[in-house]
Each structure stands twice: as structure tokens, then as C-alpha cells.
Design a protein around this motif. Structure first.
Motif, PDB file in Angstrom:
ATOM      1  N   ARG A  75       0.849  -1.189   0.000  1.00 46.56           N
ATOM      2  CA  ARG A  75       0.000   0.000   0.000  1.00 46.56           C
ATOM      3  C   ARG A  75       0.886   1.241   0.000  1.00 46.56           C
ATOM      4  NH1 ARG A  75      -3.126  -2.883  -1.335  1.00 46.56           N
ATOM      5  NH2 ARG A  75      -4.995  -3.741  -0.358  1.00 46.56           N
ATOM      6  N   LEU A  76       0.471   2.197  -0.762  1.00 39.61           N
ATOM      7  CA  LEU A  76       1.237   3.426  -0.873  1.00 39.61           C
ATOM      8  C   LEU A  76       0.894   4.359   0.279  1.00 39.61           C
ATOM      9  CD1 LEU A  76       3.107   4.178  -3.198  1.00 39.61           C
ATOM     10  CD2 LEU A  76       1.279   5.609  -4.098  1.00 39.61           C
ATOM     11  N   GLN A  77       1.894   4.906   0.931  1.00 35.15           N
ATOM     12  CA  GLN A  77       1.663   5.933   1.958  1.00 35.15           C
ATOM     13  C   GLN A  77       2.396   7.193   1.518  1.00 35.15           C
ATOM     14  OE1 GLN A  77      -0.275   6.047   4.456  1.00 35.15           O
ATOM     15  NE2 GLN A  77      -0.949   3.937   4.375  1.00 35.15           N
ATOM     16  N   PRO A  78       1.869   7.892   0.505  1.00 31.06           N
ATOM     17  CA  PRO A  78       2.612   9.051   0.016  1.00 31.06           C
ATOM     18  C   PRO A  78       2.505  10.232   0.973  1.00 31.06           C
ATOM     19  CG  PRO A  78       0.541   8.844  -1.166  1.00 31.06           C
ATOM     20  CD  PRO A  78       0.582   7.721  -0.175  1.00 31.06           C
ATOM     21  N   GLU A  79       3.535  11.020   1.029  1.00 32.71           N
ATOM     22  CA  GLU A  79       3.509  12.250   1.831  1.00 32.71           C
ATOM     23  C   GLU A  79       4.507  13.227   1.208  1.00 32.71           C
ATOM     24  OE1 GLU A  79       4.892  11.223   5.753  1.00 32.71           O
ATOM     25  OE2 GLU A  79       6.411   9.920   4.942  1.00 32.71           O
TER      26      GLU A  79
ATOM     27  N   ALA B  96      -2.947  -1.212   8.279  1.00 32.65           N
ATOM     28  CA  ALA B  96      -3.678  -0.919   9.515  1.00 32.65           C
ATOM     29  C   ALA B  96      -2.750  -0.267  10.532  1.00 32.65           C
ATOM     30  CB  ALA B  96      -4.274  -2.188  10.089  1.00 32.65           C
ATOM     31  N   MET B  97      -1.529  -0.793  10.601  1.00 35.67           N
ATOM     32  CA  MET B  97      -0.602  -0.301  11.590  1.00 35.67           C
ATOM     33  C   MET B  97      -0.122   1.111  11.243  1.00 35.67           C
ATOM     34  SD  MET B  97       2.462  -2.597  12.946  1.00 35.67           S
ATOM     35  CE  MET B  97       1.758  -4.085  13.587  1.00 35.67           C
ATOM     36  N   VAL B  98       0.237   1.303   9.975  1.00 36.95           N
ATOM     37  CA  VAL B  98       0.749   2.614   9.584  1.00 36.95           C
ATOM     38  C   VAL B  98      -0.334   3.671   9.750  1.00 36.95           C
ATOM     39  CG1 VAL B  98       1.606   4.001   7.672  1.00 36.95           C
ATOM     40  CG2 VAL B  98       2.510   1.719   8.039  1.00 36.95           C
ATOM     41  N   LEU B  99      -1.560   3.355   9.296  1.00 34.23           N
ATOM     42  CA  LEU B  99      -2.632   4.345   9.411  1.00 34.23           C
ATOM     43  C   LEU B  99      -2.953   4.637  10.866  1.00 34.23           C
ATOM     44  CD1 LEU B  99      -5.173   3.698   6.540  1.00 34.23           C
ATOM     45  CD2 LEU B  99      -3.580   5.569   6.825  1.00 34.23           C
ATOM     46  N   ALA B 100      -2.977   3.575  11.678  1.00 35.01           N
ATOM     47  CA  ALA B 100      -3.257   3.785  13.097  1.00 35.01           C
ATOM     48  C   ALA B 100      -2.152   4.640  13.708  1.00 35.01           C
ATOM     49  CB  ALA B 100      -3.351   2.456  13.827  1.00 35.01           C
ATOM     50  N   THR B 224     -10.936  12.928  -1.689  1.00 32.82           N
ATOM     51  CA  THR B 224     -10.895  11.461  -1.580  1.00 32.82           C
ATOM     52  C   THR B 224     -10.286  10.856  -2.841  1.00 32.82           C
ATOM     53  OG1 THR B 224     -13.227  11.522  -2.129  1.00 32.82           O
ATOM     54  CG2 THR B 224     -12.694  10.896   0.096  1.00 32.82           C
ATOM     55  N   ARG B 225     -10.407  11.555  -3.965  1.00 28.14           N
ATOM     56  CA  ARG B 225      -9.768  11.044  -5.178  1.00 28.14           C
ATOM     57  C   ARG B 225      -8.235  11.161  -5.046  1.00 28.14           C
ATOM     58  NH1 ARG B 225     -12.799  13.626  -9.432  1.00 28.14           N
ATOM     59  NH2 ARG B 225     -11.295  15.294  -9.276  1.00 28.14           N
ATOM     60  N   GLN B 226      -7.800  12.300  -4.518  1.00 25.88           N
ATOM     61  CA  GLN B 226      -6.359  12.515  -4.392  1.00 25.88           C
ATOM     62  C   GLN B 226      -5.757  11.747  -3.219  1.00 25.88           C
ATOM     63  OE1 GLN B 226      -4.262  14.955  -6.375  1.00 25.88           O
ATOM     64  NE2 GLN B 226      -2.823  13.545  -5.460  1.00 25.88           N
ATOM     65  N   PHE B 227      -6.516  11.638  -2.126  1.00 20.93           N
ATOM     66  CA  PHE B 227      -6.006  10.945  -0.933  1.00 20.93           C
ATOM     67  C   PHE B 227      -6.949   9.808  -0.545  1.00 20.93           C
ATOM     68  CE2 PHE B 227      -4.609  15.390  -0.670  1.00 20.93           C
ATOM     69  CZ  PHE B 227      -3.243  15.235  -0.523  1.00 20.93           C
ATOM     70  N   PRO B 228      -6.995   8.739  -1.357  1.00 16.26           N
ATOM     71  CA  PRO B 228      -7.976   7.686  -1.094  1.00 16.26           C
ATOM     72  C   PRO B 228      -7.742   6.962   0.233  1.00 16.26           C
ATOM     73  CG  PRO B 228      -6.437   7.018  -2.815  1.00 16.26           C
ATOM     74  CD  PRO B 228      -6.149   8.454  -2.516  1.00 16.26           C
ATOM     75  N   MET B 229      -6.548   7.097   0.798  1.00 16.20           N
ATOM     76  CA  MET B 229      -6.242   6.328   1.999  1.00 16.20           C
ATOM     77  C   MET B 229      -6.492   7.090   3.297  1.00 16.20           C
ATOM     78  SD  MET B 229      -5.170   3.507   0.812  1.00 16.20           S
ATOM     79  CE  MET B 229      -4.116   2.730   2.028  1.00 16.20           C
ATOM     80  N   MET B 230      -7.143   8.246   3.211  1.00 12.96           N
ATOM     81  CA  MET B 230      -7.309   9.050   4.422  1.00 12.96           C
ATOM     82  C   MET B 230      -8.642   8.779   5.107  1.00 12.96           C
ATOM     83  SD  MET B 230      -6.240  12.987   4.115  1.00 12.96           S
ATOM     84  CE  MET B 230      -7.398  13.530   5.357  1.00 12.96           C
ATOM     85  N   LEU B 260     -10.262   1.107   6.195  1.00  7.93           N
ATOM     86  CA  LEU B 260      -8.923   1.654   5.993  1.00  7.93           C
ATOM     87  C   LEU B 260      -8.104   1.567   7.273  1.00  7.93           C
ATOM     88  CD1 LEU B 260      -9.699   4.918   3.977  1.00  7.93           C
ATOM     89  CD2 LEU B 260      -8.341   2.980   3.178  1.00  7.93           C
ATOM     90  N   SER B 261      -8.731   1.936   8.394  1.00  4.81           N
ATOM     91  CA  SER B 261      -7.982   2.015   9.652  1.00  4.81           C
ATOM     92  C   SER B 261      -8.810   1.409  10.785  1.00  4.81           C
ATOM     93  CB  SER B 261      -7.661   3.481   9.936  1.00  4.81           C
ATOM     94  OG  SER B 261      -6.857   3.578  11.078  1.00  4.81           O
ATOM     95  N   PRO B 262      -8.713   0.088  10.942  1.00 10.11           N
ATOM     96  CA  PRO B 262      -9.598  -0.592  11.895  1.00 10.11           C
ATOM     97  C   PRO B 262      -9.208  -0.442  13.366  1.00 10.11           C
ATOM     98  CG  PRO B 262      -8.237  -2.183  10.694  1.00 10.11           C
ATOM     99  CD  PRO B 262      -7.880  -0.830  10.169  1.00 10.11           C
TER     100      PRO B 262
END
Lengths: 233, 529
Positions: A75-79, B96-100, B224-230, B260-262
Motif C-alpha cells: 500500500r502506498l503511503q505518500p507524503e 492498519a498499523m501505519v494508518l493507526a 478522496t480522489r487525491q487521498f484515497p487512503m485518508m 482503511l484504519s480498523p
């Protein structure tokens, strides 16, 4: 009953252990090195240990990356990342070796505060491999360059060696890269990984680009990567 | 080169080998004061006693709290100075870990394993950044937001290259100083030129409060298009849907965020509440179960969740005997949370329901003291707990008591999307209109307030409070304005703020307003009378 695990999963988990082992050995080595006499600290054996540990670690990172890529777990984590910091990290990882081999690493930024938008850890692995290649093939100089181009950043790794073989030249797409002969050794594998990581940075209507050419300021192998900066409106 | 010798470090990892290897690296860097800890309890204890310059904290501490939960708790208890550098260390960068790890906002995160040079460069950069920001952080530490803003301005003028480091603190200061229009302008300009996660999140929540829904919808689509993982963007999408009274869309947005972030407990709690109100009991039960799995040691966890879980599972079984898992959760409540006085009568009520299902008649005399006990704690329960308490009482033919819990839920939680519909289903003669009107007025007032039209906002808040004096949303929104007036030393502001908090009374820890509520309580207590 013994649970069946497929080979690649087994391998991935072993790779994790291997990385930890290398880290543990490297840490022990670093504290030992600090206590060694100066001439031993500067010896070619010390450089060999560092260089090979580094190479092994980079290979394992790539292997793990490819495993995750194929299992759709990457998974990409861009910043936003400062390019001076990215290059500094890259330089740090190869510093001893560059010094020992007397290679001149030039770093050029068209703006000292230039930022890119990417996954620093994945892009770091791509650039690590590219720099490793350049170290192997250059005569005496390598150039790392970053420029602001088309509301994105253009990264260049250029050396003064013989250049890429003709069949590698041109734009590399991840589909095309997957047809690269992956049995041909680490160069092919590295390129396959790089093409996929770069493609993961595609933005709608503004795809990321990876290109190989011969020439550039140092007139050897020249890898360029263009990554868009985010824009909402 | 940065001199590490005078800095105090804390290294947290559950593996002793890793602690000693980090200690070894730090010694090579010249660090002399290194404390270590293996679990969250020790970390909190150490942070209460010492002020650390750098904390290197492993995310995954095995059984017990995670790094995310420790950091949340450190923030809650205000144990971290803004000068402290907190680096989250992760063994493997799963999503999950990185987002958390990102969601609780450490200063940086680092993937294991790393060597001396990597750690050194990272630490030097972080320390240099904090050094640049020292005047800003000093001002923030003493809650002097005007000074913080000035300090940001000074850095921007003197060293424009560091301006980007100040943005976030500047936004925080503008927010605290209630300079919403300047804040909006700054956030919008940033969204156009250098969109980042925090910036979009801040702009979206501001526009939500200001009632700028069209702009917000466009922003969320683009972002959400630019940052789908937020996940935070989906949270705001959910709030926007809630505002439109659209429960299914709200649930979907929350489910996307949770996927995304459980590991973030507050979000799972929110999902559980709204899925239940949306009659999706399966998703609600699953979300609560997740709270237990990932967050039972988190400061946001509350055992009331387990009662909700037992209740939902019993409800889902129809008229059959109480399912084993529901009994399991009840047993845990009865054994481990005896000291939670609001919870025991609620558990006892479910036990009576269990016996009813076994065909054993209940004793009216047994029920009366129970109803009384529940009644005494009625301000401690979350919205869906109140509704379910009413449901079980109705099942036991205590219709007056049932109705009183439902109406109490309406009076306090009408602002929670879906609550009024649930109550109307149970009480066809119930008229929700005054409550709806109060919410509408209060939201208009809040929008005016965040557009800096305080004069116009005041009478609307007053009207809303007259219509619905117990409503939590209205009281909290008005309290937000009164808190600002208190800071501006306006006469009587503390009384107005105090009245709001008094009307709210207790508040369930599961309520999303709880952190803000605590913040206001502290502000009121600290204010000179």
C-alpha cells in the motif's frame, strides 16, 4: 494436521527474520567498529562488511516488496518529502562505500527546499537499488538530481559508466517491465520492482513516469522518474 | 552535529533485546540518560515523573495497549510537552498499523530495523525542526495562542523556508482565538497550493460547521480522489451525510473509514452507534466486537459497549433463549466492572430478560429498585443504550418506564441522526418537531458563530436552548461560543458556560462530544470567578 503454507509466504516470513538478523549483526558490528583501532576502522574488510550487509538488506527489502506487490499487500503511503533529505538518506546509506571507492557523488537540487509527494520508504528502496547499480557501473562519478517540472518532481540518477544495454532504453511501463526476463538477474528484478513502484504513484490523468536513457550530464546510464505533486482543483 | 548528551530518552519495546540494541545505538550517539519500558502502564508512570526529550515507542507491545493507545493517553493526560519528540516504531508497515500510527499523530514513524546512521539523521532533523519552532511551542505550552501566532509570523518573515513547519500551529492558534475567517482563508489557500491530510481535514470540518455544504461536497470529492487512503475524510463524509439525515450513506462512509484504519476505537464506536440506528445490527455488533479486540485497553474504551453487545446479540436472537456469546459478555461485565454503578443494573435487566425467555416469571418487586437505579444513572448512558434499556423494559411490560427512557433519549440525543426516527417508531404519538426545530436553530447559530457573526448567533442559541434545554448538541454548540466569550473576559460568560454544562450533567464516555466536554469542564474550573 499440518497446515499447508505456500512457498512465497514461507519465504516472506523468512525474509523478515533475515532482515532482523542482518540488523542485529550490523548493530553489533557498529558498536565493535567504534572500539577498533583507527587502521582497522578504515580497512577494506570493514568496507566489505558494510557494503555487503547493505546490499543484502536492499535485496531483501526488494524481495519483500515484490512479494507484497504480487499478493496485493503493498500500500502506498505518500507524503510530502524534502528531496534534500531523501538524497541525504540515500547518500548516508552508501557513504562509506562511495568514499572507499573514491566515487564522487554530486547532489543537485534546483531549489534547496524542493519537495516531492511520494512514499518515501518505497521510493527510497527504488533509488537505493538504482544507486547501487550506478556504484557498480560508474567510472568515478554519480549525479543525483531533482528538479521541479510540470507541477511535479523529476528525479535523475546519472553515472559516467558505459550506460544501459540498448534493449533496456526508453520508457518503462509496469506491464512491459513484467515481461522483462526476470531470470536474468538483479538488474531485471530491480527494474521490475521500480516500474511497479513508480506506477503506483500514478495520479488520475497525470501518470508517473520511469525512463532509462544513455547520456545526461555525466554521459552514462541515466534513470529519470517523474512524480506529480497533488492538486485538488 | 546535535549534542545528544543532555537529552533524556525513553525507549519502549516489549522485547528486551530490542530495548538493549536501541540503547546501544543511543550510547554510540552520546546519549547518557536512557530509560526503558516494556508496557504502556510503565510508560505512563515514567512520563508522569519525568519530562522526556525523545520517546522511541514500539507500536505493537504484544498483549495490552498499543503505541497508538499509549500516545492517545499521553495526550489525554497532557503528559507530553509539545517539545517532546515522539517517534512511533513499527516492525512491519502493514496498512492498519501505519494508518493507526499516523492517526494519533506522532512526530515521525520509523520502520524496524534501523541502524545508527538512519536513527541519527532522523533524530537530528526532528530536533532541528523543534528548535526552529521553540518560540511557537513555548507559547502553546502556556496556552498563549496570540503569542503562538506572532511567533509563527516571525518565523515566516525571518526564515520563509521553515514557514511550512508553522502552518499547523498557526491553524491551531487561529482556531483557539476564534479567528475562523482567517483560518478558513489560510486553509483554503493551502488546499489549493499544497494540500495535505491535516489541512484538508481541518478545512472540511470548518466548512461543515460553517454550513458551507456545497463547497464541502466538492472538496470531499476531490480530496478522496487525491487521498484515497485518508480515513478522516470519510469521517467527515459521514458527518455530512448525518447532516442530510442520510443514515445509509453515513454508515457506508464510516465502514469505508473503518476498513482503511480498523484500530481506531472512537471510529468503531461511532460506526456501532449509527449502524444500530440504521437497523444494521450485524455491523453494529461486529464494530463493538472490534472495539474489544483492538481497543479494550484504550482510554476510549468503555464497558458500556459490552452491555450494548450483549443486548444487540440478545435482540438478534428474536424470542429464543439468550445466545451464549451474549451471556459471555454479561458475565464479563458482572465480574470485571462491578465498580461501574451505572452498568450493573443494566446487566441485571438483561438477566431478567434471560429468565423471561426461559419461561420464568419475573417479580415486579425485583424490577422496581432496578428501574430506580437505572433512572438515577440515566445521564450516564449513550443514546443507543437508552433506547435498548427502554426496549427491554417494554418487553417486561414496564411501559411507563420504557417511555421515560425513550423520551429521555430524545431530549438529550435528538441531534444524533436516526434517534428521532427510532423513537417515533416506538411512540407514534411523540412529536419530534420542537426538537428538530431546536437542532436546526442550533446548527444555524453554530454556522453563524464560525462565520464570526456572534451577535446573530446568540439569540438563535437562546431560542434553541429554550426549546430543548437538555439537548446535548445544542448545549455543546452554545458552550463553544460561551467558552470563547469567557476567554475574552466577557461578563457572565462563565455562568452561561456553567449552565450549559450543568444541563448536560453526566455524559457517557461513548459520546463523541466527551473529549470536548471534558475540555470545557476544565476550562470552566480554571476560570477565575
Amino acid at each position: 494436521m499440518v497446515k499447508q503454507i505456500d512457498f512465497s509466504t514461507l519465504m516472506a516470513s523468512s525474509v523478515h527474520d533475515m532482515k532482523n538478523i542482518i540488523a542485529a549483526i550490523s548493530q553489533a558490528y557498529e558498536s565493535m567498529l567504534a572500539q577498533m583501532p583507527k587502521e582497522l576502522q578504515r580497512s577494506s574488510q570493514a568496507r566489505l562488511i558494510e557494503q555487503e550487509a547493505l546490499r543484502l538488506d536492499a535485496m531483501l527489502m526488494q524481495l519483500l516488496g515484490i512479494y507484497k506487490l504480487e499478493h496485493n499487500q503493498l500500500r502506498l503511503q505518500p507524503e510530502y518529502c524534502r528531496l534534500d533529505e531523501l538524497f541525504e538518506d540515500l547518500h548516508n546509506r552508501h557513504r562509506e562505500l562511495l568514499q572507499y571507492r573514491n566515487i564522487d557523488l554530486q547532489i543537485k537540487l534546483d531549489d534547496p527546499d524542493l519537495e516531492g509527494f511520494f512514499d518515501a520508504s518505497l521510493m527510497g528502496t527504488v533509488l537505493d537499488n538504482a544507486l547501487g547499480n550506478a556504484v557498480n557501473y560508474c567510472r568515478s562519478s554519480i549525479l543525483l538530481q531533482a528538479e521541479f517540472v510540470d507541477n511535479g518532481v523529476l528525479l535523475t540518477i546519472n553515472d559516467d559508466g558505459p550506460g544501459y544495454p540498448a534493449h533496456h532504453l526508453g520508457a518503462v511501463h509496469n506491464q512491459a517491465a513484467s515481461s522483462i526476463d526476470r531470470d536474468s538477474g538483479s538488474t531485471g528484478l530491480g527494474l521490475y520492482f521500480a516500474a511497479n513502484i513508480v506506477a503506483m504513484h500514478d495520479q488520475e490523468e497525470r501518470p508517473a513516469r520511469l525512463e532509462l536513457s544513455n547520456g545526461g550530464p555525466l554521459s552514462g546510464a541515466c534513470m529519470t522518474i517523474w512524480l506529480a505533486l497533488p492538486s485538488l482543483f | 552535529m546535535i549534542d545528544f548528551s543532555k537529552m533524556r530518552f525513553l525507549v519502549v519495546d516489549d522485547f528486551s533485546e530490542f530495548r538493549s540494541s536501541i540503547r546501544g545505538i543511543l550510547r554510540l550517539l552520546g546519549v547518557q540518560q536512557i530509560d526503558t519500558a516494556a508496557n504502556g502502564t510503565d510508560v505512563l508512570e515514567l512520563c508522569r515523573r519525568h519530562r522526556y526529550d525523545v520517546i522511541l515507542h514500539d507500536y505493537n507491545l504484544g498483549e495490552g495497549v498499543s503505541g497508538q493507545q499509549v500516545l492517545e493517553q499521553l495526550h489525554n493526560e497532557k503528559l507530553l510537552s509539545p517539545h517532546c519528540i515522539f517517534v512511533m516504531v513499527t516492525a512491519e508497515n502493514t496498512q492498519a498499523m501505519v494508518l493507526a500510527a499516523l492517526e494519533c499523530e506522532p512526530d515521525d514513524y520509523l520502520t524496524k530495523p534501523f541502524n545508527k546512521v538512519a536513527l541519527q539523521t532522523r533524530l537530528e532533523r526532528l530536533i532541528r525542526r523543534k528548535q526552529v519552532l521553540t518560540p511557537v511551542l513555548n507559547a502553546l505550552e502556556s496556552n498563549d495562542f496570540a503569542a503562538a501566532l506572532e511567533a509563527c509570523q516571525a518565523i515566516e518573515n525571518k526564515e520563509p523556508r521553515h514557514a511550512v513547519l508553522c502552518l499547523r500551529y498557526k491553524a491551531q492558534a487561529l482556531q483557539e482565538l476564534a479567528r475562523y475567517l482567517e483560518l478558513e482563508q489560510m486553509l483554503e489557500q493551502q488546499a489549493r497550493t499544497r494540500p495535505t491530510a491535516w489541512n484538508l481535514q481541518a478545512l472540511a470540518s470548518l466548512w461543515l460547521r460553517q454550513g458551507r455544504f456545497e463547497q464541502l461536497t466538492r472538496l470531499l470529492t476531490a480530496a478522496t480522489r487525491q487521498f484515497p487512503m485518508m480515513p478522516e475524510l470519510r469521517d467527515i463524509q459521514a458527518s455530512l451525510a448525518a447532516n442530510n439525515n442520510d443514515l445509509p450513506v453515513m454508515q457506508e462512509a464510516l465502514q469505508q473509514a473503518v476498513a482503511l484504519s480498523p484500530n481506531t476505537v472512537r471510529r468503531q464506536i461511532r460506526l456501532a452507534c449509527h449502524a444500530w440506528l440504521n437497523n444494521d445490527h450485524k455491523v453494529a455488533a461486529h464494530a463493538i466486537h472490534q472495539c474489544w479486540e483492538v481497543g479494550r485497553y484504550s482510554a476510549s474504551f468503555d464497558p458500556e459497549l459490552l452491555w450494548q453487545l450483549a443486548s444487540i446479540l440478545t435482540q438478534s436472537a428474536g424470542e429464543r433463549r439468550m445466545p451464549d456469546d451474549a451471556q459471555h459478555w454479561l458475565k464479563i461485565i458482572e465480574r470485571s466492572w462491578q465498580q461501574v454503578h451505572s452498568l450493573q443494573p443494566a446487566a441485571a435487566l438483561l438477566r431478567i430478560e434471560q429468565r423471561r425467555r426461559q419461561g420464568r416469571a419475573h417479580d415486579a418487586e425485583e424490577l422496581q429498585p432496578l428501574i430506580e437505579a437505572l433512572h438515577n444513572h440515566k445521564n450516564d448512558y449513550a443514546a443507543i443504550t437508552l433506547l435498548q434499556l427502554g426496549d427491554w423494559l417494554a418487553q417486561l411490560e414496564q411501559s411507563d418506564a420504557a417511555q421515560s427512557f425513550w423520551l429521555h433519549c430524545a431530549a438529550r440525543y435528538a441531534g444524533t441522526t436516526g434517534v428521532l426516527e427510532q423513537i417515533s417508531q416506538r411512540l407514534p404519538q411523540f412529536n419530534p418537531e420542537p426538537l428538530r426545530k431546536a437542532i436546526e436553530l442550533s446548527r444555524q447559530a453554530a454556522a453563524l458563530h464560525t462565520q464570526e457573526q456572534t451577535e446573530q448567533a446568540m439569540p438563535l442559541f437562546e431560542q434553541a436552548l429554550q426549546l430543548a434545554p437538555q439537548l446535548i448538541e445544542v448545549n455543546m454548540a452554545a458552550a463553544g461560543l460561551f467558552l470563547e466569550q469567557l476567554r475574552q473576559h466577557q461578563p457572565d460568560a462563565n455562568n452561561r458556560l456553567g449552565d450549559c454544562l450543568k444541563r448536560i450533567g453526566g455524559l457517557s464516555k461513548l459520546d463523541p462530544e466527551t473529549p470536548q466536554h471534558q475540555h470545557m469542564q476544565t476550562a470552566l474550573e480554571l476560570s477565575p470567578w
